[in-house]
Each structure stands twice: as structure tokens, then as C-alpha cells.
Enzyme design. Structure first.
Site, PDB file in Angstrom:
ATOM      1  NE  ARG A   1      -3.866  -1.579   1.998  1.00 21.68           N
ATOM      2  CZ  ARG A   1      -3.845  -2.974   2.916  1.00 21.68           C
ATOM      3  NH1 ARG A   1      -2.978  -2.979   4.014  1.00 21.68           N
ATOM      4  NH2 ARG A   1      -4.306  -4.478   2.463  1.00 21.68           N
TER       5      ARG A   1
ATOM      6  CE  LYS B   1       0.114  14.314 -14.163  1.00 16.90           C
ATOM      7  NZ  LYS B   1       0.608  15.458 -16.038  1.00 16.90           N
TER       8      LYS B   1
ATOM      9  CD  GLU C   1      -2.984  17.050 -15.347  1.00 17.75           C
ATOM     10  OE1 GLU C   1      -1.790  16.968 -15.237  1.00 17.75           O
ATOM     11  OE2 GLU C   1      -3.494  16.756 -16.562  1.00 17.75           O
TER      12      GLU C   1
ATOM     13  NE  ARG D   1       1.351  17.580 -12.380  1.00 14.03           N
ATOM     14  CZ  ARG D   1       2.645  16.244 -11.470  1.00 14.03           C
ATOM     15  NH1 ARG D   1       2.102  17.088 -10.425  1.00 14.03           N
ATOM     16  NH2 ARG D   1       2.677  16.554 -12.122  1.00 14.03           N
TER      17      ARG D   1
ATOM     18  CG  HIS E   1      -0.041  12.330 -25.930  1.00 14.31           C
ATOM     19  ND1 HIS E   1      -0.769  12.262 -24.631  1.00 14.31           N
ATOM     20  CD2 HIS E   1       1.635  12.023 -25.247  1.00 14.31           C
ATOM     21  CE1 HIS E   1       0.208  12.919 -24.069  1.00 14.31           C
ATOM     22  NE2 HIS E   1       1.648  12.522 -24.187  1.00 14.31           N
TER      23      HIS E   1
ATOM     24  CG  HIS F   1       7.687  12.166 -24.448  1.00 13.27           C
ATOM     25  ND1 HIS F   1       6.344  11.922 -25.440  1.00 13.27           N
ATOM     26  CD2 HIS F   1       7.859  12.797 -23.638  1.00 13.27           C
ATOM     27  CE1 HIS F   1       5.513  12.605 -24.024  1.00 13.27           C
ATOM     28  NE2 HIS F   1       6.207  13.767 -23.622  1.00 13.27           N
TER      29      HIS F   1
HETATM   30  N1  GLY Z   1       5.040  16.205 -17.191  1.00 12.44           N
HETATM   31  C1  GLY Z   1       3.686  16.504 -17.106  1.00 12.44           C
HETATM   32  C2  GLY Z   1       3.152  16.571 -15.705  1.00 12.44           C
HETATM   33  O1  GLY Z   1       4.498  16.183 -14.742  1.00 12.44           O
HETATM   34  O2  GLY Z   1       2.891  17.115 -14.918  1.00 12.44           O
END
Ligand code: GLY
Length: 363
Positions: free
Chosen positions: A123, A145, A239, A243, A254, A267
Site C-alpha cells: 500500500r 506522477k 492536475e 498543472r 501523443h 517523446h
Molecule cells: N509532465 C507533466 C506533469 O508532470 O504534470
């Protein structure tokens, strides 16, 4: 020499620092600051481990901790949910517990994958990022992220899970292939367009001479980029709004990565192309000064970045409809009113994308 600069990240879930260092020498000190670590698991790629062992082995062994290396295969196709069970099993077999610390040493794939494992094993156990590519230093290692890919989409399974610290040893960039420099540079360029002002002027004045791990200008770009990202993720960790601007250029990127089956562009190269599409749309829809189309093309040339792609404009626009950031059938873009003044969630019609992409092909 080691510490160049430390930048504070303050999010609602965790506060931590991103340190830029000339080398690995102070890594042990950073690990010592994490309380009660029982064992260390270094997640890395086999090749990288060979390259950097001479730097990090002596530093890590000075900690007197039990250390295990877990090798993960590089490349986006290996950052897949199907690759996770073997890693969980390996952690269990090696006796990882809630006080173990995972050290993600490598580029964006290693960071995302290791962070995902850390966020789910027992967890959630603690992890730290040691980014060894320019892209990972300025973008993916900062902001928490973490994700793996599903069969039907990139980064579809993941979460926001902040590291204990980020330690960026810039001498690890000494072995970076030219393509990887370009990849990181396009994220620096993205940040500088979003920030505007002095930072963007510095990037405009620079050239491929910064593709050198000892360059003071490079150190400055990296620090500016992290400071910018820190400011954004500190205001919006998950986000929900602001963000989203960090996805500038990514809608097109993409689509063309997927259309070219992830083979033609890295990328960052795809992002460079996407930044120009978004700039053209910004001129057409947000009143951005049209000179920025030519300015950006010049910047791309100075840093050896691509600025156009041959894919069929209609197919690019159709692919964008699959972007996970869309709401319903409308394609949402991050655009600029002016450098330093981004807007997000701007709906763009397929036909507008088609004509922007066509215009870009003819630049
Ligand atoms: N790479 C975009 C972010 O970290 O929000």
C-alpha cells in the site's frame, strides 16, 4: 564540487527537495536524512548500472544498509502493467518491508515504473528519484506522477505519489546520446514558453552548445526548469487545473507518437513538433503574436529539434480524439495568449487542427 542548487517542492501530500549536483558524492547524505530505512532497493537498467556503478557503489556502501539491485528493462514498451507482478514477487522474495526505500535510478521509464511499484507495494513504500537523463531531471522526476501503460494506452494506470527527495547527478548526463539531449531540451523549451520573460530569452539565446553536462548555461536551464515546475505542482499537485499547462504541446505529440508507432520520434522530439502546432493554434485562437511561429522554428533549429511532421493532418486530428485528457468528443488544448500567459482546456475543432498542422508542414 557537488551540490549546485536545491529547490523546494511543497505539495499537499509531501514537501521535499530536488537537488542538482555535479556528481553522486552527496547521495548517501540524502538517503541518511530519510528516517528509519531498513533496506535499499535500487531500481535501474542493467546497462546504466554498469556505467554508473563506479560512482554510486562506494557512496551507497558507506551507508551500511542491505542493498539490492532490481533491473528493469528500458523502453516505453516495458513500462507496462504486465511487467509488475515479477517485480512485486522479487521484492517479497528479497524481504522488502514497509521501511524499505526504493531508489529509482535512470530516465523517465525507470522513474515512472519504480514510482508506480513504490506507490502500490504494501500500500505504498517510500521512494526517491535519481534521474540520469535530462528529461527526467527537468520533468518526469519532479512532481510525483507515477504510472505504467495498459495495452490500450500510455500512463493509463498510476497515481500522484511524491518521492522523499530527488537527487540529480549531472555527471550522469556525460554518457547521454544526442537524441536524449533533444528530448530533455524540448521539455525545457516547453517550460520556458510557459514561464516567458527572462527564462525564455535565455533559451532563445542558446544553442546545441548546452548539450554538455558541464555547461553552466545547462545548469541554469535545468534549475530554471525545476523551479518553474515546482511552482506549478506546488499550486496544483493533482492536475485539477493549473498543472494542465504542463501538457502544452502534448496533445499533438501523443497523436504523432502513436501514429508513427513510437518508432519515429522520441517523446521529446514529438513534443517539439507539438509545441509548434499549439503555437500556430495560439496565434489563430488566442491572439498570440504571429512572430512566435517563426521564433519557435528558429529555436527548434538552434537546438536540433524537429518542428514539423509528414503525417496526414486529418489522421493526426482524428487520433487526438483518443487523448485521455479530452472531455467527451471535444479536443482540449493548452494554448498561449502570450509567452508566460498560458490558458488550458481550450476546445479546438478538428478542422482547426487540420489547418494548423497543414500550415506547420509548409513552414
Ligand atoms: N509532465 C507533466 C506533469 O508532470 O504534470
Amino acid at each position: 564540487m557537488s551540490l549546485i542548487e536545491k529547490i523546494q517542492i511543497t505539495t499537499s501530500s509531501k514537501n521535499y527537495t530536488v537537488g542538482l549536483y555535479t556528481d553522486f558524492r552527496e547521495l548517501a547524505e540524502e538517503i541518511r536524512k530519510v528516517p528509519n530505512v531498513s533496506s535499499l532497493f535500487i531500481f535501474t537498467e542493467r546497462g546504466l548500472s554498469g556505467l554508473f556503478q563506479k560512482y554510486y557503489k562506494p557512496v551507497i556502501s558507506s551507508l551500511g544498509l542491505k542493498v539490492h539491485e532490481i533491473f528493469i528493462k528500458g523502453g516505453e514498451k516495458n513500462k507496462h502493467i504486465r511487467k509488475t507482478p515479477e517485480i512485486y514477487n522479487e521484492l517479497i522474495k528479497l524481504g522488502a518491508d514497509r521501511k524499505s526505500l526504493i531508489l529509482a535510478m535512470g530516465g523517465g521509464v525507470v522513474g515512472d515504473f519504480s514510482g508506480f511499484i513504490a506507490s502500490t507495494f504494501l500500500r505504498g513504500i517510500r521512494f526517491a528519484q535519481v534521474p540520469t537523463t535530462l528529461l527526467a531531471c527537468v520533468d518526469s522526476s519532479v512532481g510525483g506522477k507515477v504510472a505504467v501503460n495498459a495495452d490500450l494506452g500510455k500512463n493509463m494506470i498510476g497515481s500522484f505519489f511524491q518521492p522523499e527527495f530527488v537527487y540529480a547527478p549531472l555527471n550522469s548526463l556525460s554518457t547521454l546520446p544526442r537524441r536524449e539531449w533533444r528530448c530533455g531540451m524540448s521539455e525545457i523549451l516547453k517550460h520556458s514558453l510557459l514561464e516567458g520573460g527572462e527564462y525564455l530569452e535565455k533559451v532563445r539565446a542558446g544553442s546545441i552548445d548546452v548539450y554538455n553536462y558541464e555547461s553552466a548555461v545547462l545548469h541554469d536551464f535545468v534549475a530554471d526548469s525545476i523551479r518553474f515546475k515546482a511552482k506549478i505542482v506546488s499550486q496544483d499537485e493533482t492536475e485539477t487545473g493549473l498543472r494542465k499547462i504542463l501538457n502544452f504541446g502534448h496533445t499533438t505529440a501523443h497523436a504523432i507518437e502513436s501514429l508513427t508507432k513510437y518508432k519515429k520520434y522520441s517523446h521529446g522530439e514529438a513534443v517539439a513538433i507539438g509545441l509548434l502546432t499549439a503555437t500556430i493554434l495560439s496565434v489563430e485562437k488566442q491572439g498570440l503574436d504571429p512572430s512566435w511561429i517563426g521564433n519557435l522554428k528558429e529555436i527548434d533549429k538552434n537546438y536540433d529539434l524537429p518542428y514539423q511532421d509528414k503525417s496526414k493532418s486529418r489522421e493526426v486530428a482524428e487520433h487526438m480524439l483518443h487523448d485521455k485528457k479530452n472531455v467527451g468528443n471535444s479536443i482540449r488544448f493548452v494554448l498561449l495568449k502570450s509567452p508566460g500567459e498560458p490558458v488550458w482546456d481550450i476546445p479546438v475543432e478538428q478542422q482547426e487542427i487540420i489547418s494548423a498542422f497543414r500550415r506547420q508542414k509548409n513552414l
